[in-house]
Design a protein around this motif. Sequence first.
Motif, PDB file in Angstrom:
ATOM      1  N   GLU A 103       0.823  -1.209   0.000  1.00 21.93           N
ATOM      2  CA  GLU A 103       0.000   0.000   0.000  1.00 21.93           C
ATOM      3  C   GLU A 103       0.858   1.260   0.000  1.00 21.93           C
ATOM      4  O   GLU A 103       0.539   2.229  -0.685  1.00 21.93           O
ATOM      5  N   HIS A 104       1.931   1.261   0.752  1.00 22.74           N
ATOM      6  CA  HIS A 104       2.796   2.447   0.836  1.00 22.74           C
ATOM      7  C   HIS A 104       3.379   2.804  -0.526  1.00 22.74           C
ATOM      8  O   HIS A 104       3.470   3.975  -0.888  1.00 22.74           O
ATOM      9  N   TYR A 105       3.774   1.787  -1.298  1.00 21.46           N
ATOM     10  CA  TYR A 105       4.384   2.030  -2.608  1.00 21.46           C
ATOM     11  C   TYR A 105       3.404   1.848  -3.760  1.00 21.46           C
ATOM     12  O   TYR A 105       3.795   1.883  -4.918  1.00 21.46           O
ATOM     13  N   ASP A 106       2.128   1.661  -3.440  1.00 20.34           N
ATOM     14  CA  ASP A 106       1.068   1.490  -4.441  1.00 20.34           C
ATOM     15  C   ASP A 106       1.431   0.413  -5.461  1.00 20.34           C
ATOM     16  O   ASP A 106       1.321   0.610  -6.667  1.00 20.34           O
ATOM     17  N   LEU A 107       1.897  -0.733  -4.970  1.00 16.96           N
ATOM     18  CA  LEU A 107       2.261  -1.839  -5.840  1.00 16.96           C
ATOM     19  C   LEU A 107       1.001  -2.578  -6.269  1.00 16.96           C
ATOM     20  O   LEU A 107       0.081  -2.773  -5.474  1.00 16.96           O
ATOM     21  N   GLN A 108       0.983  -3.001  -7.535  1.00 17.06           N
ATOM     22  CA  GLN A 108      -0.173  -3.679  -8.104  1.00 17.06           C
ATOM     23  C   GLN A 108       0.222  -5.085  -8.560  1.00 17.06           C
ATOM     24  O   GLN A 108       1.387  -5.327  -8.887  1.00 17.06           O
ATOM     25  N   PRO A 109      -0.744  -6.015  -8.623  1.00 15.76           N
ATOM     26  CA  PRO A 109      -0.442  -7.365  -9.112  1.00 15.76           C
ATOM     27  C   PRO A 109       0.130  -7.297 -10.527  1.00 15.76           C
ATOM     28  O   PRO A 109      -0.347  -6.531 -11.364  1.00 15.76           O
ATOM     29  N   GLY A 110       1.170  -8.062 -10.759  1.00  9.79           N
ATOM     30  CA  GLY A 110       1.797  -8.090 -12.078  1.00  9.79           C
ATOM     31  C   GLY A 110       2.853  -7.018 -12.297  1.00  9.79           C
ATOM     32  O   GLY A 110       3.521  -7.000 -13.332  1.00  9.79           O
ATOM     33  N   GLN A 111       3.005  -6.117 -11.351  1.00  6.38           N
ATOM     34  CA  GLN A 111       4.002  -5.054 -11.495  1.00  6.38           C
ATOM     35  C   GLN A 111       5.404  -5.657 -11.445  1.00  6.38           C
ATOM     36  O   GLN A 111       5.681  -6.568 -10.675  1.00  6.38           O
ATOM     37  N   VAL A 112       6.279  -5.146 -12.303  1.00  2.00           N
ATOM     38  CA  VAL A 112       7.645  -5.658 -12.387  1.00  2.00           C
ATOM     39  C   VAL A 112       8.528  -4.922 -11.382  1.00  2.00           C
ATOM     40  O   VAL A 112       8.474  -3.699 -11.273  1.00  2.00           O
ATOM     41  N   LEU A 113       9.323  -5.698 -10.650  1.00  2.00           N
ATOM     42  CA  LEU A 113      10.267  -5.144  -9.687  1.00  2.00           C
ATOM     43  C   LEU A 113      11.679  -5.532 -10.124  1.00  2.00           C
ATOM     44  O   LEU A 113      11.934  -6.679 -10.477  1.00  2.00           O
ATOM     45  N   LEU A 141      14.647  -3.990  -3.847  1.00  2.00           N
ATOM     46  CA  LEU A 141      13.615  -4.123  -4.874  1.00  2.00           C
ATOM     47  C   LEU A 141      13.224  -2.729  -5.336  1.00  2.00           C
ATOM     48  O   LEU A 141      12.918  -1.861  -4.518  1.00  2.00           O
ATOM     49  N   LEU A 142      13.209  -2.539  -6.640  1.00  2.00           N
ATOM     50  CA  LEU A 142      12.871  -1.244  -7.204  1.00  2.00           C
ATOM     51  C   LEU A 142      11.698  -1.412  -8.154  1.00  2.00           C
ATOM     52  O   LEU A 142      11.824  -2.115  -9.169  1.00  2.00           O
ATOM     53  N   PRO A 143      10.532  -0.818  -7.849  1.00  2.00           N
ATOM     54  CA  PRO A 143       9.404  -0.933  -8.765  1.00  2.00           C
ATOM     55  C   PRO A 143       9.719  -0.214 -10.072  1.00  2.00           C
ATOM     56  O   PRO A 143      10.127   0.944 -10.070  1.00  2.00           O
ATOM     57  N   LEU A 144       9.562  -0.918 -11.194  1.00  2.00           N
ATOM     58  CA  LEU A 144       9.790  -0.311 -12.495  1.00  2.00           C
ATOM     59  C   LEU A 144       8.499   0.317 -12.988  1.00  2.00           C
ATOM     60  O   LEU A 144       7.406  -0.213 -12.778  1.00  2.00           O
ATOM     61  N   GLN A 145       8.636   1.437 -13.649  1.00  2.00           N
ATOM     62  CA  GLN A 145       7.491   2.136 -14.218  1.00  2.00           C
ATOM     63  C   GLN A 145       7.704   2.274 -15.708  1.00  2.00           C
ATOM     64  O   GLN A 145       8.840   2.422 -16.162  1.00  2.00           O
TER      65      GLN A 145
END
Length: 67
Positions: free
Chosen positions: A20-30, A41-45
């Motif tokens: 929730e803090h990083y607004d991560l969604q299912p299927g998001q690439v890290l 771990l770095l969320p890719l956009q």
Amino acid sequence: MSTTTLSSKFQMVLPKAVREHYDLQPGQVLQLICLPDRIELLPLQPASALRGFLKGPNNFEREQDQQ
């Protein structure tokens, strides 16, 4: 600080507070960044998400194509 456990299939679940803090969604690439003493771990956009992140006027002038 949150913790998680690596399963026998080498899977882990990110705690709900972290998702929730990083607004991560299912299927998001890290992206995993391996450092000598830790793993980050770095969320890719997508590149489109970066559009407009630089504020200010666009004063870029393109040179004319040469013939």
